[in-house]
Design a protein around this motif. Structure first.
Motif, PDB file in Angstrom:
ATOM      1  N   GLU A 199     -26.443 -18.833 -33.293  1.00 53.81           N
ATOM      2  CA  GLU A 199     -27.557 -17.898 -33.076  1.00 53.81           C
ATOM      3  C   GLU A 199     -27.101 -16.450 -33.211  1.00 53.81           C
ATOM      4  O   GLU A 199     -27.819 -15.599 -33.750  1.00 53.81           O
ATOM      5  CB  GLU A 199     -28.178 -18.136 -31.694  1.00 53.81           C
ATOM      6  CG  GLU A 199     -28.954 -19.444 -31.598  1.00 53.81           C
ATOM      7  CD  GLU A 199     -29.348 -19.783 -30.171  1.00 53.81           C
ATOM      8  OE1 GLU A 199     -29.020 -18.976 -29.257  1.00 53.81           O
ATOM      9  OE2 GLU A 199     -29.971 -20.845 -29.964  1.00 53.81           O
ATOM     10  N   GLN A 200     -25.886 -16.151 -32.742  1.00 53.45           N
ATOM     11  CA  GLN A 200     -25.352 -14.792 -32.891  1.00 53.45           C
ATOM     12  C   GLN A 200     -25.162 -14.444 -34.363  1.00 53.45           C
ATOM     13  O   GLN A 200     -25.449 -13.323 -34.796  1.00 53.45           O
ATOM     14  CB  GLN A 200     -24.020 -14.652 -32.138  1.00 53.45           C
ATOM     15  CG  GLN A 200     -24.098 -14.915 -30.645  1.00 53.45           C
ATOM     16  CD  GLN A 200     -25.208 -14.150 -29.962  1.00 53.45           C
ATOM     17  OE1 GLN A 200     -25.253 -12.912 -29.979  1.00 53.45           O
ATOM     18  NE2 GLN A 200     -26.140 -14.871 -29.356  1.00 53.45           N
ATOM     19  N   LEU A 201     -24.683 -15.407 -35.137  1.00 54.54           N
ATOM     20  CA  LEU A 201     -24.534 -15.192 -36.578  1.00 54.54           C
ATOM     21  C   LEU A 201     -25.891 -14.917 -37.221  1.00 54.54           C
ATOM     22  O   LEU A 201     -26.029 -14.020 -38.061  1.00 54.54           O
ATOM     23  CB  LEU A 201     -23.872 -16.410 -37.226  1.00 54.54           C
ATOM     24  CG  LEU A 201     -22.365 -16.561 -36.996  1.00 54.54           C
ATOM     25  CD1 LEU A 201     -21.901 -17.971 -37.342  1.00 54.54           C
ATOM     26  CD2 LEU A 201     -21.578 -15.539 -37.819  1.00 54.54           C
ATOM     27  N   ASP A 202     -26.887 -15.704 -36.825  1.00 56.01           N
ATOM     28  CA  ASP A 202     -28.237 -15.506 -37.373  1.00 56.01           C
ATOM     29  C   ASP A 202     -28.801 -14.139 -36.976  1.00 56.01           C
ATOM     30  O   ASP A 202     -29.412 -13.432 -37.790  1.00 56.01           O
ATOM     31  CB  ASP A 202     -29.173 -16.616 -36.891  1.00 56.01           C
ATOM     32  CG  ASP A 202     -28.845 -17.959 -37.510  1.00 56.01           C
ATOM     33  OD1 ASP A 202     -28.165 -17.973 -38.560  1.00 56.01           O
ATOM     34  OD2 ASP A 202     -29.265 -18.997 -36.947  1.00 56.01           O
ATOM     35  N   SER A 206     -25.375 -12.097 -40.576  1.00 59.13           N
ATOM     36  CA  SER A 206     -24.044 -11.953 -41.169  1.00 59.13           C
ATOM     37  C   SER A 206     -23.381 -13.320 -41.255  1.00 59.13           C
ATOM     38  O   SER A 206     -23.661 -14.215 -40.458  1.00 59.13           O
ATOM     39  CB  SER A 206     -23.182 -11.018 -40.314  1.00 59.13           C
ATOM     40  OG  SER A 206     -21.835 -11.041 -40.741  1.00 59.13           O
ATOM     41  N   ARG A 207     -22.496 -13.461 -42.221  1.00 57.30           N
ATOM     42  CA  ARG A 207     -21.742 -14.705 -42.364  1.00 57.30           C
ATOM     43  C   ARG A 207     -20.595 -14.765 -41.377  1.00 57.30           C
ATOM     44  O   ARG A 207     -20.059 -15.832 -41.108  1.00 57.30           O
ATOM     45  CB  ARG A 207     -21.225 -14.815 -43.798  1.00 57.30           C
ATOM     46  CG  ARG A 207     -20.469 -16.084 -44.110  1.00 57.30           C
ATOM     47  CD  ARG A 207     -20.259 -16.236 -45.600  1.00 57.30           C
ATOM     48  NE  ARG A 207     -21.425 -16.872 -46.219  1.00 57.30           N
ATOM     49  CZ  ARG A 207     -21.534 -17.101 -47.522  1.00 57.30           C
ATOM     50  NH1 ARG A 207     -20.576 -16.730 -48.339  1.00 57.30           N
ATOM     51  NH2 ARG A 207     -22.598 -17.687 -48.004  1.00 57.30           N
ATOM     52  N   GLU A 208     -20.207 -13.591 -40.825  1.00 55.40           N
ATOM     53  CA  GLU A 208     -19.055 -13.533 -39.931  1.00 55.40           C
ATOM     54  C   GLU A 208     -19.446 -12.952 -38.580  1.00 55.40           C
ATOM     55  O   GLU A 208     -20.330 -12.091 -38.488  1.00 55.40           O
ATOM     56  CB  GLU A 208     -17.944 -12.669 -40.541  1.00 55.40           C
ATOM     57  CG  GLU A 208     -17.355 -13.240 -41.816  1.00 55.40           C
ATOM     58  CD  GLU A 208     -16.239 -12.362 -42.375  1.00 55.40           C
ATOM     59  OE1 GLU A 208     -15.954 -11.301 -41.769  1.00 55.40           O
ATOM     60  OE2 GLU A 208     -15.668 -12.736 -43.406  1.00 55.40           O
ATOM     61  N   LEU A 209     -18.759 -13.450 -37.550  1.00 49.93           N
ATOM     62  CA  LEU A 209     -18.925 -12.943 -36.192  1.00 49.93           C
ATOM     63  C   LEU A 209     -17.538 -12.686 -35.627  1.00 49.93           C
ATOM     64  O   LEU A 209     -16.696 -13.591 -35.592  1.00 49.93           O
ATOM     65  CB  LEU A 209     -19.664 -13.971 -35.325  1.00 49.93           C
ATOM     66  CG  LEU A 209     -19.838 -13.638 -33.847  1.00 49.93           C
ATOM     67  CD1 LEU A 209     -20.826 -12.477 -33.684  1.00 49.93           C
ATOM     68  CD2 LEU A 209     -20.343 -14.871 -33.078  1.00 49.93           C
ATOM     69  N   TRP A 210     -17.292 -11.429 -35.186  1.00 47.50           N
ATOM     70  CA  TRP A 210     -15.966 -11.136 -34.633  1.00 47.50           C
ATOM     71  C   TRP A 210     -15.861 -11.675 -33.206  1.00 47.50           C
ATOM     72  O   TRP A 210     -16.728 -11.449 -32.370  1.00 47.50           O
ATOM     73  CB  TRP A 210     -15.712  -9.632 -34.650  1.00 47.50           C
ATOM     74  CG  TRP A 210     -15.270  -9.177 -36.014  1.00 47.50           C
ATOM     75  CD1 TRP A 210     -16.065  -8.765 -37.035  1.00 47.50           C
ATOM     76  CD2 TRP A 210     -13.922  -9.139 -36.496  1.00 47.50           C
ATOM     77  NE1 TRP A 210     -15.311  -8.473 -38.149  1.00 47.50           N
ATOM     78  CE2 TRP A 210     -13.985  -8.695 -37.842  1.00 47.50           C
ATOM     79  CE3 TRP A 210     -12.681  -9.434 -35.946  1.00 47.50           C
ATOM     80  CZ2 TRP A 210     -12.848  -8.537 -38.631  1.00 47.50           C
ATOM     81  CZ3 TRP A 210     -11.544  -9.282 -36.721  1.00 47.50           C
ATOM     82  CH2 TRP A 210     -11.624  -8.840 -38.047  1.00 47.50           C
ATOM     83  N   VAL A 211     -14.769 -12.424 -32.964  1.00 47.50           N
ATOM     84  CA  VAL A 211     -14.516 -13.030 -31.658  1.00 47.50           C
ATOM     85  C   VAL A 211     -13.062 -12.783 -31.285  1.00 47.50           C
ATOM     86  O   VAL A 211     -12.239 -12.400 -32.120  1.00 47.50           O
ATOM     87  CB  VAL A 211     -14.800 -14.552 -31.674  1.00 47.50           C
ATOM     88  CG1 VAL A 211     -16.232 -14.841 -32.062  1.00 47.50           C
ATOM     89  CG2 VAL A 211     -13.834 -15.277 -32.613  1.00 47.50           C
ATOM     90  N   THR A 212     -12.760 -13.025 -30.037  1.00 47.68           N
ATOM     91  CA  THR A 212     -11.380 -12.902 -29.553  1.00 47.68           C
ATOM     92  C   THR A 212     -10.905 -14.281 -29.100  1.00 47.68           C
ATOM     93  O   THR A 212     -11.609 -14.969 -28.348  1.00 47.68           O
ATOM     94  CB  THR A 212     -11.293 -11.909 -28.387  1.00 47.68           C
ATOM     95  OG1 THR A 212     -11.761 -10.639 -28.833  1.00 47.68           O
ATOM     96  CG2 THR A 212      -9.860 -11.773 -27.899  1.00 47.68           C
ATOM     97  N   LEU A 213      -9.740 -14.697 -29.573  1.00 49.17           N
ATOM     98  CA  LEU A 213      -9.165 -15.997 -29.218  1.00 49.17           C
ATOM     99  C   LEU A 213      -7.892 -15.783 -28.410  1.00 49.17           C
ATOM    100  O   LEU A 213      -7.031 -14.989 -28.789  1.00 49.17           O
ATOM    101  CB  LEU A 213      -8.842 -16.796 -30.477  1.00 49.17           C
ATOM    102  CG  LEU A 213      -8.081 -18.112 -30.271  1.00 49.17           C
ATOM    103  CD1 LEU A 213      -8.937 -19.139 -29.528  1.00 49.17           C
ATOM    104  CD2 LEU A 213      -7.607 -18.687 -31.610  1.00 49.17           C
ATOM    105  N   GLU A 214      -7.798 -16.500 -27.309  1.00 55.55           N
ATOM    106  CA  GLU A 214      -6.558 -16.549 -26.532  1.00 55.55           C
ATOM    107  C   GLU A 214      -6.181 -18.020 -26.385  1.00 55.55           C
ATOM    108  O   GLU A 214      -6.919 -18.797 -25.777  1.00 55.55           O
ATOM    109  CB  GLU A 214      -6.751 -15.900 -25.166  1.00 55.55           C
ATOM    110  CG  GLU A 214      -5.456 -15.702 -24.406  1.00 55.55           C
ATOM    111  CD  GLU A 214      -5.617 -14.865 -23.147  1.00 55.55           C
ATOM    112  OE1 GLU A 214      -4.613 -14.638 -22.461  1.00 55.55           O
ATOM    113  OE2 GLU A 214      -6.758 -14.449 -22.850  1.00 55.55           O
TER     114      GLU A 214
END
Length: 676
Positions: A199-202, A206-214
Motif C-alpha cells: 500500500e505504501q508503494l501504491d 513508485s516502484r521503490e520504497l526506502w526502508v531500513t533493515l537491521e
C-alpha cells in the motif's frame, strides 16, 4: 496389576506438558524464538535435556557429538516511515542464510510479484530488498525465488506466504529449510505487514520504497552440536528399541517438537517409575538439527538423525529392532490417530491396534496404520540406515497449513486428550515390541507395492517391457506369498516365546532365532537400498514407478505435439522430474538446483544420496515450446524428435531397473525364512 496397567498408571501428562513448556526457555531471537542447529539456544536446551534424563533415572546419559552446518538468527527488523512520517517496526522471520547489517542500513524495497524470471523484466533490483509472494505448498520452494533474486543482485529477498503455510493469522510468519546457498539472504514477512508495504508503494506511486533493515543472521559451516541419549537398560543389552524426537525448533516449537520430546521423556519416566525392566535396552534419543543442518543441499533437514546412525552410532544397525519417532503428538491430525510405518512393520502394528485395551477417548475414529514412511521426519534417515522405523502420522489435518512453523505453534492449540492417548498408545507399543523374540518384519507389503508399480507398464506404448513385466510379475507374486508364510512363521515363534513360562526354554527359543533376526534386518536394509527412491518433491516411490510415470508423461506429450496441442504437452512436461522450474526460473537457477543434487559428495547429500533417479533436463525444450505456444506455431517436429530420444533413454533405464529388481527379489525374497 500387569505391566501394561502399571505403565499406564504411571504416565504423568502434566509432567510432559511442563517439560514441553520449559523447552521454550532458550531462544536465538529474543522476540521470535528459534532454537536452530548449532546455536547457543540449541546447546543450552540439550544441556537441560541431558540433566532431565539423569533426573528421571535414565542411565548412561551421553552427548553424541555430530558435525552440522549451524545457524544463529538473532534479529531481523524493518523500519519504515509511513506517509505521515511515523516509523513502523516490522519483525521478520528468517531462513538459514547470511545477512548481518552494520547496525541499521537503508535500502530500496521493490515488489516483484512471485519472483519468477519474468517478474524481473525491466526491473533493476541490484542491492535492493525484494518482496515476493509465495505458496510453497502449491507452487515452488523458497530456494527458487531466493536464488533468482540473488542472481539479479538483490541484497535480500523477503517472502510473504500467500496460502499453503501460516494461514492461521494475517500476522503469521513462516520458516522452512532454505535448501539453498548461504550467501543468498532470505527473510519472511507477515501478510499484514506485506500488504501495508504494498500500500505504501501504491500511495507513493513508485516502484521503490526506502526502508531500513537491521539484521543478524549467521550460518556457521561445520560446527558441533549434540544428540542426547539415555538408556533404560534391558536384560539384553545389545538388542535395542529407540525412541526419538528432535529438540531444535522454529519459533517456540511447542508442537514441533517440544511435546514430542517431552512425551518421549514422559513414557521413559513411566517405565522407570513403574519399575519395569524391559527385555531389551530402550534408548531415548533427543535429536538435534532436524529442521535444518546442511548448506546448499536439497536434503538439508533430518541432519541430526542421519549423523546419529551413519556417523555417531553406525553399530546400531543390526541391533535396533525398531525406531519409534515422535512429531507433533499433542493435537489431532485427522479423525483418527495414525501410525505411519515402514511396510515391514505394518501387519504387526495392525494386530497390535486390534488387541489394544480401551485408551483415553481422543478421536471419533479408531487408530490405523499407513505406509510407507515419508521423508519429512527423522524416521526416514533411520530406515534407510537399516533400522525399521515408524512415526505418529502428523501430515494430515489443517495444522500444517495453519500453525506449522509459525509463531502460532504454541499451547493454544494443545489437546490434552490427544496427548494422553499418544502417551498410552506408544507406551503399550514399546511393551509389545519388547515382548518379541525375533523382529516382527513382513516383506509382503514391499512385494505388493513393487507389483502395483509395474502396472504402469500397461500404459506404455512400446512393448519392449512387456516380457520383463510378465517375468517380474510372476516372481513378485510368488515372493509375496512366500513372505506371507515367513511372517506367519515369525509370529508363531513370537507367540510361543510369549507363552513360554519356563525360563530355560524361553532362552533356548530366543537364541535359536538370532540368525533369523540378523537375516531379517539384512533383508530390510537390502530392500531399502533397492526400492526406496524419492522424487524431486521429497515423495517416496520405487525406482520403476518414477521411470514408468515419466515414460507415460513423455509419450503423452509427444503425441500431443504431433497433434499440435502444445499447451496439453507442456502440462505433461511440467510433471517430469523437476522440469516445472523450467517454466518459471532462468537457466542458472534451474541448473544450480539440479546440479547440486548430482555433483556433491555423499556427506553433503545425507539421506538423499543416490535416492533421486537420473534426471531428464528438458529446460531448453520447454523454453522452445513456450515460445512456439506464444507465437501460435504448430510445427513441433524438432521437439517431437527430441522427445523420442528422451523416451528411448527412459525405456533403457526402466529395463535396467526392472532387471535389478528381478535380481534383488530372486536373491533375497523368495526363500523361506525358517531355513536361515
Amino acid at each position: 496389576m500387569n505391566e501394561k496397567e502399571k505403565v499406564l498408571t504411571h504416565l504423568d501428562i502434566p509432567y510432559s506438558y511442563e517439560l514441553a513448556k520449559r523447552m521454550e526457555m532458550y531462544r536465538c531471537n529474543p522476540v521470535l524464538g528459534y532454537r536452530s542447529a548449532g546455536s547457543k539456544a540449541e546447546f543450552l536446551t540439550g544441556e537441560m535435556l541431558k540433566k532431565e534424563m539423569e533426573e528421571i533415572g535414565l542411565s548412561e546419559v551421553t552427548k553424541d557429538e555430530i558435525t552440522v552446518d549451524g545457524w544463529e538468527f538473532r534479529k531481523a527488523v524493518l523500519y519504515v516511515l509511513d506517509e505521515n512520517g511515523k516509523k513502523r517496526e516490522i519483525q521478520l522471520g528468517a531462513y538459514q542464510t547470511n545477512c548481518v547489517t552494520d547496525g541499521a542500513e537503508e535500502y530500496p524495497l521493490v515488489y516483484v510479484g512471485k519472483g519468477t524470471e519474468l517478474d524481473y523484466k525491466d526491473i533493476d533490483v541490484k542491492n535492493k530488498l525484494v518482496l515476493v509472494d509465495i505458496n510453497q505448498r502449491d507452487e515452488w520452494w523458497i530456494n527458487f525465488p531466493v536464488y533468482q533474486a540473488h542472481l539479479k543482485g538483490a541484497k535480500a529477498l523477503i517472502a510473504v506466504q500467500q496460502g499453503g503455510y501460516g494461514e492461521i493469522d494475517e500476522d503469521a510468519l513462516n520458516a522452512q529449510d532454505i535448501a539453498g546457498p548461504a550467501d543468498a539472504p532470505a527473510f519472511s514477512i507477515s501478510r499484514r505487514d506485506a500488504q501495508w508495504l504494498k500500500e505504501q508503494l501504491d500511495n507513493q506511486q513508485s516502484r521503490e520504497l526506502w526502508v531500513t533493515l537491521e539484521a543478524d543472521s549467521r550460518v556457521m559451516p561445520e560446527c558441533k552440536t549434540y544428540n542426547i541419549t539415555g538408556q533404560i537398560p534391558g536384560k539384553r543389552k545389545d538388542r535395542m528399541i529407540v525412541l526419538s524426537a528432535h529438540y531444535d525448533s522454529y519459533f517456540d516449537g511447542f508442537q514441533d517438537d517440544n511435546t514430542a520430546v517431552a512425551m518421549m521423556f514422559g513414557i521413559a519416566k513411566a517405565l522407570i517409575d513403574a519399575k519395569i525392566q524391559p527385555e531389551n535396552t530402550i534408548l531415548i534419543c533427543a535429536m538435534a538439527a532436524e529442521e535444518w543442518g546442511v548448506i546448499d543441499s536439497d536434503f538439508d533437514w533430518s541432519t541430526g538423525a542421519y549423523e546419529q546412525v551413519f556417523t555417531a552410532h553406525p553399530e546400531w544397525v543390526g541391533k535396533v529392532i525398531a525406531d519409534l519417532n515422535f512429531e507433533l503428538p499433542a493435537l489431532a491430525h485427522g479423525a483418527g490417530a495414525r501410525i505411519r510405518s515402514c511396510y515391514e512393520y505394518q501387519p504387526f502394528l495392525e494386530q497390535f491396534l486390534e488387541d489394544l485395551p480401551v485408551l483415553t477417548r481422543a478421536y471419533p475414529e479408531d487408530a490405523s496404520v499407513v505406509s510407507p514412511i515419508e521423508t519429512w521426519s527423522d524416521d526416514f534417515s533411520m530406515a534407510i540406515a537399516g533400522i525399521p522405523s515408524m512415526v505418529n502420522d502428523f501430515t494430515g489435518g489443517s495444522f500444517m497449513e495453519t500453525h506449522y512453523h509459525s509463531q502460532f505453534d504454541n499451547d493454544e492449540y494443545y489437546d490434552p486428550q490427544v496427548y494422553q492417548f499418544h502417551h498410552e498408545l506408544y507406551a503399550l507399543l514399546i511393551l509389545a515390541i519388547d515382548a518379541t523374540a525375533v523382529v516382527p518384519l513382513s516383506f509382503t507389503g514391499v512385494m505388493k507395492r513393487a507389483q502395483e508399480g509395474l502396472e504402469l507398464v500397461k500404459s506404455c506404448e512400446n512393448s519392449c517391457l512387456e516380457e520383463k513385466y510378465e517375468t517380474i510379475s510372476k516372481l513378485l507374486t510368488g515372493a509375496e506369498k512366500q513372505q506371507e508364510e515367513n511372517y506367519r512363521w515369525i509370529m508363531q515363534k513370537n507367540s510361543a516365546y510369549k507363552a513360554c513360562e519356563d525360563p530355560e526354554q524361553r532362552e533356548t527359543l530366543y537364541q535359536s532365532l538370532r540368525q533369523t533376526e540378523t537375516e531379517l534386518l539384512k533383508r530390510f536394509k537390502t530392500e531399502q537400498d533397492a526400492f526406496v527412491r524419492i522424487d524431486w518433491y521429497g515423495n517416496v516411490f520405487y525406482p520403476h514407478e518414477i521411470l514408468l510415470r515419466n515414460i507415460h508423461l513423455l509419450e503423452g506429450a509427444k503425441k500431443n505435439l504431433e497433434e499440435g496441442e502444445l499447451s496439453v504437452a507442456l502440462r505433461k512436461l511440467y510433471d517430469v522430474d523437476n522440469n516445472a522450474y523450467a517454466f518459471m526460473f532462468d537457466k542458472e537457477v534451474y541448473r544450480h538446483f539440479t546440479d547440486y543434487v548430482y555433483h556433491q559428495p555423499k556427506e553433503r547429500l545425507k539421506w538423499g544420496y543416490r535416492r533421486l533417479m537420473q534426471h531428464e533436463n528438458l529446460y531448453d525444450l520447454v523454453k522452445q515450446l513456450l515460445k512456439k505456444e506464444e507465437a501460435g506455431e504448430k510445427d513441433c517436429r524438432e521437439e517431437t524428435a527430441a522427445l523420442a530420444k528422451v523416451i528411448d533413454k527412459q525405456y533403457k533405464m526402466a529395463e535396467q531397473t526392472m532387471e535389478e529388481i528381478y535380481q534383488t527379489v530372486k536373491e533375497h525374497f523368495v526363500h523361506p525364512i525358517q531355513e536361515q
